[in-house]
Design a protein around this motif. Structure first.
Motif, short mmCIF file in Angstrom:
data_model
loop_
_atom_site.label_atom_id
_atom_site.label_comp_id
_atom_site.label_asym_id
_atom_site.label_seq_id
_atom_site.Cartn_x
_atom_site.Cartn_y
_atom_site.Cartn_z
N VAL A 69 24.71 22.06 16.76
CA VAL A 69 24.28 22.98 15.71
C VAL A 69 22.79 23.23 15.84
CG1 VAL A 69 24.09 23.30 13.20
CG2 VAL A 69 26.11 22.20 14.18
N LYS A 70 22.37 24.48 15.55
CA LYS A 70 20.96 24.85 15.58
C LYS A 70 20.60 25.58 14.28
CE LYS A 70 20.75 25.54 20.59
NZ LYS A 70 21.89 24.73 20.88
N SER A 71 19.34 25.64 13.98
CA SER A 71 18.89 26.41 12.81
C SER A 71 19.27 27.87 13.01
CB SER A 71 17.37 26.30 12.64
OG SER A 71 17.02 24.99 12.30
N GLY A 72 19.78 28.49 11.95
CA GLY A 72 20.20 29.88 12.04
C GLY A 72 21.70 30.04 12.22
N ASN A 73 22.42 28.96 12.60
CA ASN A 73 23.88 29.03 12.74
C ASN A 73 24.54 29.20 11.37
OD1 ASN A 73 23.51 26.86 15.36
ND2 ASN A 73 24.93 28.54 15.59
N ILE A 74 25.72 29.78 11.36
CA ILE A 74 26.55 29.87 10.16
C ILE A 74 27.69 28.88 10.35
CG2 ILE A 74 27.95 31.37 8.69
CD1 ILE A 74 25.15 32.41 8.79
N LEU A 75 27.83 27.94 9.40
CA LEU A 75 28.88 26.93 9.47
C LEU A 75 29.90 27.13 8.37
CD1 LEU A 75 26.74 23.66 9.85
CD2 LEU A 75 27.66 25.08 11.66
N ARG A 76 31.14 26.70 8.62
CA ARG A 76 32.14 26.61 7.56
C ARG A 76 32.08 25.16 7.10
NH1 ARG A 76 35.41 29.95 5.61
NH2 ARG A 76 35.36 31.41 7.34
N PHE A 77 31.52 24.94 5.90
CA PHE A 77 31.26 23.61 5.38
C PHE A 77 31.92 23.50 4.00
CE2 PHE A 77 28.39 20.78 2.94
CZ PHE A 77 28.50 19.64 3.70
N ASN A 78 32.87 22.57 3.86
CA ASN A 78 33.62 22.39 2.61
C ASN A 78 34.29 23.69 2.17
OD1 ASN A 78 32.93 19.71 2.54
ND2 ASN A 78 31.27 19.98 1.07
N GLY A 79 34.81 24.46 3.10
CA GLY A 79 35.51 25.70 2.78
C GLY A 79 34.62 26.88 2.47
N GLU A 80 33.31 26.72 2.53
CA GLU A 80 32.36 27.80 2.24
C GLU A 80 31.54 28.10 3.49
OE1 GLU A 80 31.65 29.42 -0.76
OE2 GLU A 80 33.38 28.46 -1.67
N LEU A 81 31.02 29.32 3.56
CA LEU A 81 30.12 29.67 4.66
C LEU A 81 28.69 29.34 4.25
CD1 LEU A 81 31.57 33.10 5.81
CD2 LEU A 81 31.65 30.94 7.04
N VAL A 82 27.98 28.62 5.10
CA VAL A 82 26.59 28.26 4.83
C VAL A 82 25.74 28.60 6.05
CG1 VAL A 82 27.07 26.43 3.14
CG2 VAL A 82 26.99 25.87 5.55
N ALA A 83 24.52 29.06 5.78
CA ALA A 83 23.56 29.35 6.85
C ALA A 83 22.62 28.16 6.98
CB ALA A 83 22.77 30.61 6.51
N VAL A 84 22.48 27.63 8.19
CA VAL A 84 21.62 26.48 8.43
C VAL A 84 20.17 26.95 8.46
CG1 VAL A 84 21.06 24.61 10.04
CG2 VAL A 84 23.44 25.35 9.76
N GLU A 85 19.36 26.45 7.50
CA GLU A 85 17.95 26.83 7.44
C GLU A 85 17.06 25.83 8.19
OE1 GLU A 85 16.82 27.31 3.36
OE2 GLU A 85 17.89 29.21 3.19
#
Length: 186
Positions: free
Chosen positions: A7-23
């Motif tokens: 994982v890198k900063s700026g990636n979009i992850l599916r985390f706990n069923g939600e989409l999150v942007a890694v800051e």
């Protein structure tokens, strides 16, 4: 599925069923403890900030997000209609994704939209736009002792503050994030 180390900063992850942007994504190795990744992520839909520690061997799902330039066509109730410049396919994008910058959108303008499995998740207007002044009060001679500003209405209907030398019919560059006047365009 990917490992947490990928994982890198700026990636979009599916985390706990939600989409999150890694800051922010930092690898930590505290003293004699096991190494981990400290992540600060922002929920794409709600904007809520989430902090989490990933083990180095933990499985994470990196979402496949496609980001492209689209041309803004017109306003349709709760949606903006945009067109792909290559395929000429049209999409309805919820106005809420553009946030406060939506008030500066003008037909024919290019915008950036991100899709994740056929659903729009993020949209950005350009950071600066050139708009024509449709109405402003004329400046009174002698009002230039300070850097005074006056109200002006641009072609999208938004009222902004401009310097006294700006007249009706002039084109100005506006910052869409703050709504501030930047410069007069020739």
């Amino acid at each position: 599925m990917s490992k947490a180390s990928e994982v890198k900063s700026g990636n979009i992850l599916r985390f706990n069923g939600e989409l999150v942007a890694v800051e922010e994504y930092i690898h930590r190795t505290p003293g004699n403890l096991r190494a981990f990744y400290q992540a600060r992520m922002r929920n794409v839909r709600t904007g809520k900030l989430v902090e989490y520690r990933f083990r180095t061997d933990e499985e994470v799902e990196i979402a496949r997000v496609e980001t492209n330039d689209y041309q803004y066509l017109y306003d349709d109730a709760d949606f903006f209609v945009v067109m792909d410049n290559n395929t000429f396919e049209q999409f309805n994008i919820p106005k809420a994704l553009f946030g406060d910058t939506a008030r500066f959108l003008k037909e024919g303008m290019n915008v950036i939209v991100s899709f994740e499995s056929e659903e729009a998740i993020m949209a950005h207007a350009p950071t600066t736009v050139e708009l024509e002044i449709t109405y402003t009060e004329p400046a009174v001679k002698g009002d230039t002792s300070t850097s005074a500003l006056k109200n002006a209405t641009v072609e999208t209907g938004v009222e902004i503050k401009v310097p006294l030398f700006i007249n009706q019919g002039d084109k100005v560059k506006v910052d869409t994030r703050t709504g501030d006047y930047l410069e007069r365009v020739k």
